[in-house]
Design a protein around this motif. Structure first.
Motif, PDB file in Angstrom:
ATOM      1  N   TYR A 165      -8.926  -9.385  -0.197  1.00 21.77           N
ATOM      2  CA  TYR A 165     -10.047  -8.024  -0.988  1.00 21.77           C
ATOM      3  C   TYR A 165      -9.100  -8.204  -2.973  1.00 21.77           C
ATOM      4  CZ  TYR A 165     -10.191  -5.138   3.172  1.00 21.77           C
ATOM      5  OH  TYR A 165     -10.425  -5.154   4.330  1.00 21.77           O
TER       6      TYR A 165
ATOM      7  N   GLN B 232      -4.347   4.694  10.028  1.00 23.61           N
ATOM      8  CA  GLN B 232      -5.111   6.304  10.988  1.00 23.61           C
ATOM      9  C   GLN B 232      -5.023   6.090  13.058  1.00 23.61           C
ATOM     10  OE1 GLN B 232      -8.519   6.873   9.390  1.00 23.61           O
ATOM     11  NE2 GLN B 232      -7.566   7.544   7.556  1.00 23.61           N
TER      12      GLN B 232
ATOM     13  N   ALA C 269      -8.332  -0.502  -4.734  1.00 24.53           N
ATOM     14  CA  ALA C 269      -8.804   0.252  -4.468  1.00 24.53           C
ATOM     15  C   ALA C 269      -9.120   0.575  -2.818  1.00 24.53           C
ATOM     16  CB  ALA C 269     -10.196   1.552  -4.881  1.00 24.53           C
ATOM     17  N   ALA C 270      -9.874  -0.778  -2.852  1.00 26.39           N
ATOM     18  CA  ALA C 270     -10.432  -1.710  -1.745  1.00 26.39           C
ATOM     19  C   ALA C 270      -9.266  -2.105  -0.570  1.00 26.39           C
ATOM     20  CB  ALA C 270     -12.008  -2.329  -1.256  1.00 26.39           C
ATOM     21  N   TYR C 271      -8.099  -2.169  -0.878  1.00 20.53           N
ATOM     22  CA  TYR C 271      -7.295  -2.731  -0.545  1.00 20.53           C
ATOM     23  C   TYR C 271      -6.880  -1.599   0.118  1.00 20.53           C
ATOM     24  CZ  TYR C 271      -2.388  -3.985   0.369  1.00 20.53           C
ATOM     25  OH  TYR C 271      -1.107  -4.174   1.301  1.00 20.53           O
ATOM     26  N   LEU C 272      -6.363   0.012  -0.700  1.00 16.97           N
ATOM     27  CA  LEU C 272      -5.398   0.644  -0.248  1.00 16.97           C
ATOM     28  C   LEU C 272      -6.142   1.406   0.625  1.00 16.97           C
ATOM     29  CD1 LEU C 272      -4.568   2.259  -3.902  1.00 16.97           C
ATOM     30  CD2 LEU C 272      -3.004   0.745  -1.934  1.00 16.97           C
ATOM     31  N   ASP C 273      -7.531   1.466   0.695  1.00  9.62           N
ATOM     32  CA  ASP C 273      -8.880   2.687   1.724  1.00  9.62           C
ATOM     33  C   ASP C 273      -8.718   1.453   3.103  1.00  9.62           C
ATOM     34  OD1 ASP C 273     -10.637   4.239   2.306  1.00  9.62           O
ATOM     35  OD2 ASP C 273     -12.097   2.037   2.627  1.00  9.62           O
ATOM     36  N   TYR C 274      -8.525   0.075   2.421  1.00  9.53           N
ATOM     37  CA  TYR C 274      -8.188  -0.479   4.174  1.00  9.53           C
ATOM     38  C   TYR C 274      -6.999  -0.542   5.020  1.00  9.53           C
ATOM     39  CZ  TYR C 274      -6.343  -5.053   6.990  1.00  9.53           C
ATOM     40  OH  TYR C 274      -5.867  -5.530   7.835  1.00  9.53           O
TER      41      TYR C 274
ATOM     42  N   ARG D 213      -4.757   2.881   4.713  1.00 12.51           N
ATOM     43  CA  ARG D 213      -5.029   3.998   5.266  1.00 12.51           C
ATOM     44  C   ARG D 213      -5.858   3.795   6.513  1.00 12.51           C
ATOM     45  NH1 ARG D 213      -6.048   5.111  -0.652  1.00 12.51           N
ATOM     46  NH2 ARG D 213      -8.176   4.780  -0.742  1.00 12.51           N
ATOM     47  N   LYS D 214      -6.940   2.986   6.267  1.00 10.32           N
ATOM     48  CA  LYS D 214      -7.796   3.131   7.621  1.00 10.32           C
ATOM     49  C   LYS D 214      -6.918   1.997   8.415  1.00 10.32           C
ATOM     50  CE  LYS D 214     -12.718   2.420   5.588  1.00 10.32           C
ATOM     51  NZ  LYS D 214     -13.426   1.848   5.195  1.00 10.32           N
TER      52      LYS D 214
ATOM     53  N   ASP E 145     -10.237  -6.273  -4.964  1.00  9.64           N
ATOM     54  CA  ASP E 145     -10.042  -4.991  -5.720  1.00  9.64           C
ATOM     55  C   ASP E 145      -8.963  -3.646  -5.115  1.00  9.64           C
ATOM     56  OD1 ASP E 145     -11.312  -2.175  -4.964  1.00  9.64           O
ATOM     57  OD2 ASP E 145     -11.941  -2.956  -7.065  1.00  9.64           O
TER      58      ASP E 145
ATOM     59  N   GLY F 171       0.475  -1.002   0.134  1.00  9.36           N
ATOM     60  CA  GLY F 171       0.111  -0.320  -0.313  1.00  9.36           C
ATOM     61  C   GLY F 171       0.982   0.985  -0.258  1.00  9.36           C
TER      62      GLY F 171
END
Length: 150
Positions: A131, A146, A135-140, A142-143, A133, A83
């Motif tokens: 995952y 945080q 984009a879904a992996y990158l969102d995961y 990023r979360k 996808d 990521g």
């Protein structure tokens, strides 16, 4: 394992040497033992074969499974991505293996027609464990980076 600042510095994979015995007749035997040569028990094993040259496969991330990838025949390039950082590893010798920790995105590119890729996984097949996808992996990812809010 969530992506952390320290994890961003180094990719969570390891290229290993698979024990190989070569015979005088130019044949060989490569072998490994789960929990001795690799850091997990093998629960699931599968092989992908009969791909054309430059065909791509495996655009996914396993959330909880460790994996060992090896190419007993041919040549396959594996793109690994946490990521933050992307690297390419060539699997073109049956005495080379690639161990991926959970949470690493991977893509495979067949460099030779007829190449075979074998994958050993630490968990049983479960469609909810990955995952498919990016984009879904990158969102995961990023979360996971945080800090928790209270």
């Amino acid at each position: 394992m969530p992506v952390t600042k320290a994890r961003a510095q180094a990719m969570d994979y390891k290229v290993i040497k698979i024990r190989t015995v070569m015979e005088e007749t130019e044949s060989g035997l490569s072998f490994l033992e789960g929990e001795r040569d690799i850091p997990f028990k093998i629960n699931h094993l599968y092989c992908i074969f009969e791909k054309e040259k430059n065909n791509q496969n495996g655009f996914l991330n396993h959330k909880q499974s460790w994996q060992l990838l090896l190419c007993p025949y041919g040549s396959i390039e594996v793109l690994v991505d946490n990521g933050i950082k992307r690297e390419r590893i060539s699997l073109d010798n049956p005495s080379i293996g690639l161990i991926l920790r959970a949470d690493i995105w991977r893509e495979m590119i067949w460099k030779e027609k007829g190449s075979v890729l074998c994958i050993a996984s630490s968990s049983d097949y479960d469609v909810d464990n990955f995952y498919g996808d990016y984009a879904a992996y990158l969102d995961y990812v990023r979360k996971q980076k945080q800090p928790e809010r209270k």
